[in-house]
Design an enzyme around this catalytic site. Sequence first.
Site, PDB file in Angstrom:
ATOM      1  N   ARG A 169       0.831  -1.195   0.000  1.00 23.03           N
ATOM      2  CA  ARG A 169       0.000   0.000   0.000  1.00 23.03           C
ATOM      3  C   ARG A 169       0.876   1.260   0.000  1.00 23.03           C
ATOM      4  O   ARG A 169       2.026   1.231   0.434  1.00 23.03           O
ATOM      5  CB  ARG A 169      -0.914   0.014   1.223  1.00 23.03           C
ATOM      6  CG  ARG A 169      -2.010  -1.040   1.195  1.00 23.03           C
ATOM      7  CD  ARG A 169      -2.912  -0.930   2.427  1.00 23.03           C
ATOM      8  NE  ARG A 169      -2.174  -1.143   3.664  1.00 23.03           N
ATOM      9  CZ  ARG A 169      -1.792  -0.186   4.493  1.00 23.03           C
ATOM     10  NH1 ARG A 169      -2.099   1.085   4.223  1.00 23.03           N
ATOM     11  NH2 ARG A 169      -1.131  -0.453   5.592  1.00 23.03           N
ATOM     12  N   LYS A 314      -8.186  -2.737   1.941  1.00 21.18           N
ATOM     13  CA  LYS A 314      -8.032  -1.815   3.057  1.00 21.18           C
ATOM     14  C   LYS A 314      -8.814  -0.523   2.835  1.00 21.18           C
ATOM     15  O   LYS A 314      -9.223   0.134   3.798  1.00 21.18           O
ATOM     16  CB  LYS A 314      -6.547  -1.519   3.293  1.00 21.18           C
ATOM     17  CG  LYS A 314      -5.783  -2.713   3.864  1.00 21.18           C
ATOM     18  CD  LYS A 314      -6.432  -3.238   5.153  1.00 21.18           C
ATOM     19  CE  LYS A 314      -5.605  -4.319   5.819  1.00 21.18           C
ATOM     20  NZ  LYS A 314      -6.267  -4.889   7.025  1.00 21.18           N
ATOM     21  N   HIS A 333      -9.920  -3.852  13.842  1.00 19.65           N
ATOM     22  CA  HIS A 333      -8.819  -4.511  13.123  1.00 19.65           C
ATOM     23  C   HIS A 333      -8.283  -5.605  14.046  1.00 19.65           C
ATOM     24  O   HIS A 333      -7.369  -5.393  14.835  1.00 19.65           O
ATOM     25  CB  HIS A 333      -7.728  -3.490  12.788  1.00 19.65           C
ATOM     26  CG  HIS A 333      -6.672  -4.035  11.891  1.00 19.65           C
ATOM     27  ND1 HIS A 333      -5.359  -3.639  11.950  1.00 19.65           N
ATOM     28  CD2 HIS A 333      -6.732  -4.947  10.884  1.00 19.65           C
ATOM     29  CE1 HIS A 333      -4.651  -4.284  11.041  1.00 19.65           C
ATOM     30  NE2 HIS A 333      -5.467  -5.077  10.386  1.00 19.65           N
ATOM     31  N   SER A 351       2.023  -6.314  13.301  1.00 22.58           N
ATOM     32  CA  SER A 351       2.830  -7.346  12.658  1.00 22.58           C
ATOM     33  C   SER A 351       3.924  -7.848  13.603  1.00 22.58           C
ATOM     34  O   SER A 351       4.607  -7.065  14.265  1.00 22.58           O
ATOM     35  CB  SER A 351       3.471  -6.772  11.389  1.00 22.58           C
ATOM     36  OG  SER A 351       4.272  -7.731  10.758  1.00 22.58           O
ATOM     37  N   LYS A 355      -0.469 -12.437  16.295  1.00 28.28           N
ATOM     38  CA  LYS A 355      -1.935 -12.387  16.208  1.00 28.28           C
ATOM     39  C   LYS A 355      -2.483 -13.559  15.399  1.00 28.28           C
ATOM     40  O   LYS A 355      -3.427 -14.235  15.825  1.00 28.28           O
ATOM     41  CB  LYS A 355      -2.388 -11.058  15.595  1.00 28.28           C
ATOM     42  CG  LYS A 355      -3.910 -10.920  15.497  1.00 28.28           C
ATOM     43  CD  LYS A 355      -4.326  -9.604  14.868  1.00 28.28           C
ATOM     44  CE  LYS A 355      -4.070  -9.592  13.373  1.00 28.28           C
ATOM     45  NZ  LYS A 355      -4.679  -8.437  12.693  1.00 28.28           N
ATOM     46  N   THR A 356      -1.891 -13.799  14.221  1.00 27.81           N
ATOM     47  CA  THR A 356      -2.377 -14.886  13.365  1.00 27.81           C
ATOM     48  C   THR A 356      -2.157 -16.235  14.027  1.00 27.81           C
ATOM     49  O   THR A 356      -3.039 -17.101  14.052  1.00 27.81           O
ATOM     50  CB  THR A 356      -1.675 -14.841  11.997  1.00 27.81           C
ATOM     51  OG1 THR A 356      -1.941 -13.580  11.377  1.00 27.81           O
ATOM     52  CG2 THR A 356      -2.175 -15.957  11.094  1.00 27.81           C
ATOM     53  N   ASP A 370      -8.947 -10.813  10.440  1.00 29.58           N
ATOM     54  CA  ASP A 370      -8.426  -9.458  10.264  1.00 29.58           C
ATOM     55  C   ASP A 370      -9.418  -8.324  10.542  1.00 29.58           C
ATOM     56  O   ASP A 370      -9.049  -7.337  11.150  1.00 29.58           O
ATOM     57  CB  ASP A 370      -7.885  -9.314   8.838  1.00 29.58           C
ATOM     58  CG  ASP A 370      -7.007  -8.099   8.657  1.00 29.58           C
ATOM     59  OD1 ASP A 370      -6.186  -7.825   9.552  1.00 29.58           O
ATOM     60  OD2 ASP A 370      -7.130  -7.411   7.633  1.00 29.58           O
ATOM     61  N   ARG A 435       1.893 -12.389  -0.653  1.00 32.61           N
ATOM     62  CA  ARG A 435       0.586 -12.587  -0.017  1.00 32.61           C
ATOM     63  C   ARG A 435      -0.218 -13.680  -0.701  1.00 32.61           C
ATOM     64  O   ARG A 435      -0.032 -13.974  -1.883  1.00 32.61           O
ATOM     65  CB  ARG A 435      -0.216 -11.291  -0.082  1.00 32.61           C
ATOM     66  CG  ARG A 435       0.360 -10.137   0.711  1.00 32.61           C
ATOM     67  CD  ARG A 435      -0.111 -10.165   2.140  1.00 32.61           C
ATOM     68  NE  ARG A 435       0.367  -9.035   2.916  1.00 32.61           N
ATOM     69  CZ  ARG A 435      -0.136  -8.671   4.081  1.00 32.61           C
ATOM     70  NH1 ARG A 435      -1.155  -9.338   4.588  1.00 32.61           N
ATOM     71  NH2 ARG A 435       0.361  -7.651   4.746  1.00 32.61           N
TER      72      ARG A 435
END
Length: 651
Positions: A169, A314, A333, A351, A355-356, A370, A435
């Site tokens: 992004r 996003k 988020h 990051s 979290k994942t 997410d 990704r």
Amino acid sequence: MATTNGLPPLETQEKDENGVRYTDITPGVRAQTIDELHSLQQKRSVPTTPIKDGAASAFAAALSEEQLDKQQMQSISASLASLARETGPKVVKGDPARKGAAPTPHAHHQHRYPAVPTVAVSDSSLKFTHVLYNLSPAELYEQAIKYEKGSFITSTGALATLSGAKTGRTPKDKRVVKDEAAAQELWWGKGSPNIEMDEHTFLLNRERAVDYLNSLDKVFVNDQFLNWDEENRIKVRIISAKAYHSLFMHNMCIRPTDEELESFGTPDFTIYNAGRFPCNRYTDYMTSSTSVNINLARREMVILGTQYAGEMKKGLFGVMHYLMPKRGILSLHSGCNMGKDGDVALFFGLSGTGKTTLSTDHNRLLIGDDEHCWSDSGVSNIEGGCYAKCIDLSREKEPDIWNAIKFGTVLENVVFDEHTREVDYTDKSVTENTRAAYQIEYIPNAKIPCVGPHPKNVILLACDAFGVLPPVSKLNLAQTMYHFISGYTALVAGTEDGIKEPTATFSACFGAAFIMYHPTKYAAMLAEKMQKYGATGWLVNTGWSGGRYGVGKRIRLPYTRKIIDAIHSGELLNADYKKTEVFGLEIPTKIEGVPSEILDPINTWTDKAAYKETLLKLAGLFKNNFDVFASYKIGDDNSLTDEILAAGPNF
């Protein structure tokens, strides 16, 4: 029996179960030409989802298939309409490359804008724009492989693509129209992700994008939904020039049934993705050839100069951050999972915080990874898919993501063997930001539909490379708001002389790049819902213990998992606690399966003076970061802001 040339037919030596021989003569195909034969290869789709309680049946029965197509094309023509012309483009459904597809100009949207000079005729108004509408993954594969350079099928069946010059992004190129309403409602100024543009400049960029899309022989159109809570879902339309983008959004948004498409109507929000075409750098507010523009009043988003698909995902998340709070719904988020007893947990973290890893638990159902909403009905996933990082991906570390990379999945910017098409996930030749975008149904323990009851636990994750935060702390509401607004983690960065040291990173609400309102607004909504529905806040440090990075060691993942399990089970609600100095955090004295000495970080430091020095350093970083939020008022007084400030470090 003889054939037409008088010779007997050849017979095989095989017999059926009754001993009867059978010959090689079979009925001929019902086609007169090879094209007609190919047309028989593909049968028409039929709805596979039953109509709920007869919903939309009356609507569908009243319209023929031709009328439904016409209605859809009229709506798309309206979306593609230039503001400086009297009519929208002539659009026709279907692939222009398909033989025998004679265009029928049944969609020609009529509109008038009296204040704008009109152009009666243009080259684009004389041609047909073919609309490839809500294509299936298989159809999009064909389009991408045939027409889009850089598209390949990998050994596992995923579609490998390239996003061009932009592999991430570009937040500095994102603009939001600052009209009278937005000026009052949104967060502007220092610390805000919202960079302003005016209405006129937006319309210039919109015109540029629409003209580009209308100049093409074909465009891809996706009509889909956001938010699994059907009472609060948003209808979105994505118009793009690439099959790769269409497949990406097919995966990331919620996929409508055929019956839902029949009554889709006018979208609530539209994306014009002309990312292959640059913006005009001489236009006001433009700082490069890339521009991502959002106009909340028009409910439109324009993308120019970047093909990175994450801008669409996003961008829509930002829109949900604007629309949902207006309905009293908190947009978040976060990751979200649910236990077998219906206990829901939210996971926040930047990051590298885990979290994942921690929200993906085979003993619990995944609601989403997410983006979520928390309404008076409970929690719901905003999306219909997952957008996972692939760098250094392995079957052992992330088996669910690994197995989800199959037919239908989009792989962005990965490197693969030119012969076997096997992906090398360690290769960063194109970018480190590789990704995978796949449907959430590809995760075995996903909860479908992706909704759940009110959360019992709100878990804020931090990877503290300074090594002074406890492995777990129970937070009161004010502390939860403070740490939610702070959105802290620490990264390890290299200095000029090669010595590595931790660097603090703060991202408001754990997603500052996507929020629209002031962070305190979201924090207040979070505290209100936690209080109303009885949720408990937790701060979990997945970083270092016994010293900062380079001195101490990272907290072992099995210990962190034990902590998370103790939160889920309710064990920590009944634990004994003591308070730490400076940050004033409540820490448990004992957790089953976790060494008690690591629960208070001072115990693990041999140099106690260095611990206190580092603790005060981190507290100062928190205080400096929070200065930008301190002056914001909620309501008629400043009491809530004062309460949140008091929950921060005291030194």
